[in-house]
Scaffold this active site. Structure first.
Site, PDB file in Angstrom:
ATOM      1  N   LYS A 144      29.302  39.121  44.076  1.00 31.77           N
ATOM      2  CA  LYS A 144      30.834  37.901  44.514  1.00 31.77           C
ATOM      3  C   LYS A 144      31.441  38.747  45.887  1.00 31.77           C
ATOM      4  CE  LYS A 144      31.185  36.417  39.924  1.00 31.77           C
ATOM      5  NZ  LYS A 144      29.713  36.184  39.799  1.00 31.77           N
TER       6      LYS A 144
HETATM    7  C1  LIG Z   1      28.397  35.622  39.028  1.00 28.23           C
HETATM    8  C2  LIG Z   1      27.155  35.919  39.278  1.00 28.23           C
HETATM    9  C3  LIG Z   1      26.268  34.821  38.865  1.00 28.23           C
HETATM   10  C4  LIG Z   1      26.613  33.651  38.654  1.00 28.23           C
HETATM   11  O1  LIG Z   1      27.221  32.777  39.709  1.00 28.23           O
HETATM   12  P1  LIG Z   1      27.879  31.753  39.262  1.00 28.23           P
HETATM   13  O2  LIG Z   1      28.976  31.119  41.359  1.00 28.23           O
HETATM   14  O3  LIG Z   1      29.254  31.279  38.516  1.00 28.23           O
HETATM   15  O4  LIG Z   1      27.707  30.610  39.145  1.00 28.23           O
HETATM   16  C5  LIG Z   1      25.054  35.678  38.950  1.00 28.23           C
HETATM   17  N1  LIG Z   1      25.366  36.786  38.495  1.00 28.23           N
HETATM   18  C6  LIG Z   1      26.123  37.480  38.526  1.00 28.23           C
HETATM   19  C7  LIG Z   1      25.787  39.274  39.344  1.00 28.23           C
HETATM   20  C8  LIG Z   1      27.724  37.140  38.802  1.00 28.23           C
HETATM   21  O5  LIG Z   1      28.292  38.150  39.173  1.00 28.23           O
END
Ligand SMILES: *Cc1c(COP(=O)(O)O)cnc(C)c1O
Length: 496
Positions: free
Chosen positions: A112
Site C-alpha cells: 500500500k
Molecule cells: C491490500 C493487500 C492485498 C490485496 O490488495 P488489493 O489491491 O486489495 O487486491 C494483498 N496483500 C496485502 C499484504 C495487502 O495489504
C-alpha cells in the site's frame, strides 16, 4: 493527449484527473475510470536505465494529464525517497522459479505504501490546482495495511484530516499496534465491531449520505478517500508492473517484447486491476492470475461469471485479503462490458439487493486476460515452509497465497512456462506469528515480538524500523465502536 475520467455508473460529467482525485468516489456511487487508455509513449528498451522515479513519471504523466511536469515530478520525488529502505524502491527477487516483486520496502512494509506515499501529494496538489479552500477529510476503511500506510502518508499534512476504521478483531497484532501507536495531530484511528466489509460499507454509506455532505460543506470540509477506489491510488500502482518488466529486460531474463505472466494476491481487486491497466497501456503481460485465500469469491467469479457474496466470511492468516466485496471489480466490469454503464448499474444493484449477479457471455469472454486460483490456509502455510526450506527465502502469508496458487497451476500444467512475476505484497515481519509457525511449530509458544527477532535470525534480513520495538511504543488511539455508529463517530471527531 488529455485523459478525462468518468464514473462507471455513467451519470456524471467528465472530470480532469485532479478533480477525480479530490472526489474519490462519484456522486452516483460509481468509481472513476479513464475515458480511454493512454498508450505508453516510449519504447521499453529505452527505459532500462531509468530509476523507479523516472519510470513513475513516464507512466503517471499519461494518466494525470492536467498535472504539469513540475507538479508531477515534485509529487514523485516527495513520495519515493528515503522512506523506502532500498534504492530500487521495488526490487525483484528471483526465487522458487519465479520473480518476487518486493513491494514492501516502504514505511509500513506493505505494498500500500507504493501508492499511499504519493496520494497525499497528488491530492494536495490537486486541491491547489482547483483553487479549493476546503479542508479535506480522508475517510478510510482498512483490512489492516491501507490504514497504516494512509496514516503514514497523510500525517501532519496541512489542510487534511484522516480517519481510519479497521476491524478490531480482524487484523494482526502488529498491524493493530502500527495503527494504534501512530502519532500525527490530524490522525484518528477507530476499531469497529465488525469485519472489513462492514467497515468499507460504512465508509461508502457516509460518502453517499446527503445530510453528511451538507454538514461537511457548511463546516468547510470535503470528503475524499484513500482507498483504492481513488484513481489517485490506482494509477501509481501501474508503475511497478512496468518497473518489474524493465528489470527483467535489464537483467536479460527476458527479451524486450516477450510476454510475462503476473500473479497477484487479491482482495479489493486494486493491485491486479493496476496490472490490467499496465497491460492495456501496452505492457506485454499475457495472463493476470488472481489469487484468493479461502474467501474465494473472486476465484468463483472468474471461473463461473457469477459473483456471489452470500457466504461465510472466513478469518484467515492473510487478513488483508479477507474481503467479500471487491470494490475495484466494478472498474473491470465496466471495461469488459464495453463501457456499458447501464449494465454496471444493473449488476451493482443486484449485488446490493440480492448479494449476487451473473455477467453475460460477452463479458465472460472478455475475462480471458485473467486466470484464477485460491489457496487454503494449509496450502499457504506449506508454501511458506517449502520456499524457506529450499531457498532460505521467507515470504509473508499474502505473497504465499499467490505463490501457492501459481505453483499448483504449474504442477498441474494449467499454465504455460512464461516468466512469472509474483506481486509480493507484504513483508513477513508484518505477520510474524503466521509465518514463523508455518516454518516450524516450535515457535507457537513465542509472542509476535520475540518472533520478529527469531525471524531476523533465520532469514538474515534486518528488522525493518516499521516494526522494530513496536511493542514498546505508546498507544495513542483507543476508540472502538459498533459498525452502525461510524457516522456518529465521524461527526464527533469533526465537531459537526
Ligand atoms: C491490500 C493487500 C492485498 C490485496 O490488495 P488489493 O489491491 O486489495 O487486491 C494483498 N496483500 C496485502 C499484504 C495487502 O495489504
Amino acid at each position: 493527449m488529455s485523459i478525462l475520467y468518468k464514473s462507471t455508473r455513467g451519470n456524471e460529467k467528465l472530470l480532469s484527473a485532479s478533480e477525480a482525485i479530490i472526489k474519490g468516489i462519484a456522486d452516483d456511487g460509481g468509481l472513476y475510470v479513464p475515458a480511454k487508455f493512454p498508450k505508453l509513449n516510449i519504447d521499453i528498451k529505452d527505459m532500462v536505465d531509468m530509476d523507479y522515479n523516472e519510470v513513475a513519471y513516464n507512466i503517471m504523466k499519461e494518466f494525470f494529464t492536467d498535472f504539469t511536469e513540475d507538479e508531477l515530478k515534485v509529487c514523485i520525488s516527495k513520495a519515493y525517497d528515503s522512506k523506502f529502505d532500498v534504492q530500487e524502491k521495488a526490487p525483484l527477487k528471483k526465487a522458487g522459479g519465479a520473480y518476487f516483486l518486493e513491494l514492501f520496502h516502504g514505511p509500513t512494509i506493505a505494498f500500500k505504501d507504493m501508492a499511499l506515499s504519493i496520494l497525499p501529494h497528488l491530492l494536495t496538489t490537486a486541491v491547489k490546482k482547483n483553487n479549493m479552500d476546503k479542508d479535506i477529510v480522508i475517510l478510510t476503511a482498512t483490512s489492516g495495511d491501507t490504514g497504516k500506510a494512509a496514516l503514514e502518508g497523510f500525517s501532519d499534512i496541512d489542510g487534511v484530516k484522516i480517519i481510519v476504521f479497521f476491524p478490531e478483531h480482524g487484523v494482526s497484532e502488529v498491524q493493530k499496534l502500527q495503527m494504534k501507536t501512530h502519532k500525527g495531530s490530524n490522525t484518528y484511528v477507530v476499531g469497529i465491531e465488525g469485519n472489513f466489509d462492514d467497515a468499507q460499507n460504512g465508509v461508502k454509506r457516509i460518502f453517499n449520505d446527503d445530510s453528511m455532505k451538507k454538514k461537511l460543506n457548511q463546516n468547510n470540509y470535503a470528503f475524499s478517500s484513500a482507498n483504492s477506489i481513488n484513481i489517485g491510488r490506482l494509477i501509481p500502482q501501474v508503475v511497478y508492473y512496468f518497473y518489474s518488466y524493465i528489470q527483467l529486460v535489464k537483467e536479460k531474463e527476458i527479451n524486450s517484447g516477450e510476454q510475462i505472466n503476473v500473479v497477484v494476491p487479491t482482495g479489493n481487486f486494486g493491485n491486479i486491476l493496476a496490472g490490467y491497466y499496465a497491460k492495456k497501456m501496452g505492457l506485454p503481460i499475457d495472463k493476470l492470475m488472481c489469487a484468493s485465500n479461502e474467501n474465494k469469491v473472486l476465484y468463483d467469479f472468474i471461473s463461473t461469471g457469477i459473483y456471489d457474496k452470500r457466504r461465510d466470511f472466513v478469518i484467515t492468516s492473510s487478513p488483508s485479503m479477507d474481503i467479500l466485496i471487491s470494490s475495484n471489480l466494478e472498474r473491470l466490469l465496466y471495461h469488459i462490458s464495453g463501457e456499458n454503464t447501464e449494465k454496471i448499474n444493473e449488476l451493482m444493484n443486484k449485488l446490493k439487493d440480492q448479494g449476487v449477479y451473473e455477467i453475460d457471455d460477452t463479458m465472460k469472454a472478455n475475462l480471458k486476460d485473467f486466470l484464477a486460483g485460491y489457496a487454503s490456509e494449509q496450502d499457504t502455510h506449506t508454501t511458506i515452509k517449502e520456499l524457506y526450506d529450499q531457498e532460505g527465502y521467507v515470504i509473508d502469508t499474502h505473497t504465499a497465497v499467490a505463490y501457492a496458487v501459481w505453483n499448483k497451476k504449474r504442477s498441474l500444467g494449467q499454465i504455460d512456462d512464461k516468466k512469472t512475476v509474483i506481486a509480493s505484497t507484504a513483508s513477513p515481519y508484518k505477520f510474524p506469528a503466521a509465518v514463523m509457525n508455518a516454518i516450524d511449530n516450535k515457535y507457537k509458544i513465542y509472542d509476535d515480538f520475540r518472533l520478529i527477532k527469531e525471524m531476523s535470525k533465520i532469514s538474515g534480513v534486518t528488522i525493518p524500523s516499521a516494526v522494530d520495538d513496536i511493542d514498546k511504543r505508546e498507544i495513542v488511539h483507543n476508540k472502538v465502536c459498533d459498525a452502525k455508529d461510524m457516522k456518529n463517530v465521524v461527526c464527533e471527531i469533526l465537531h459537526v
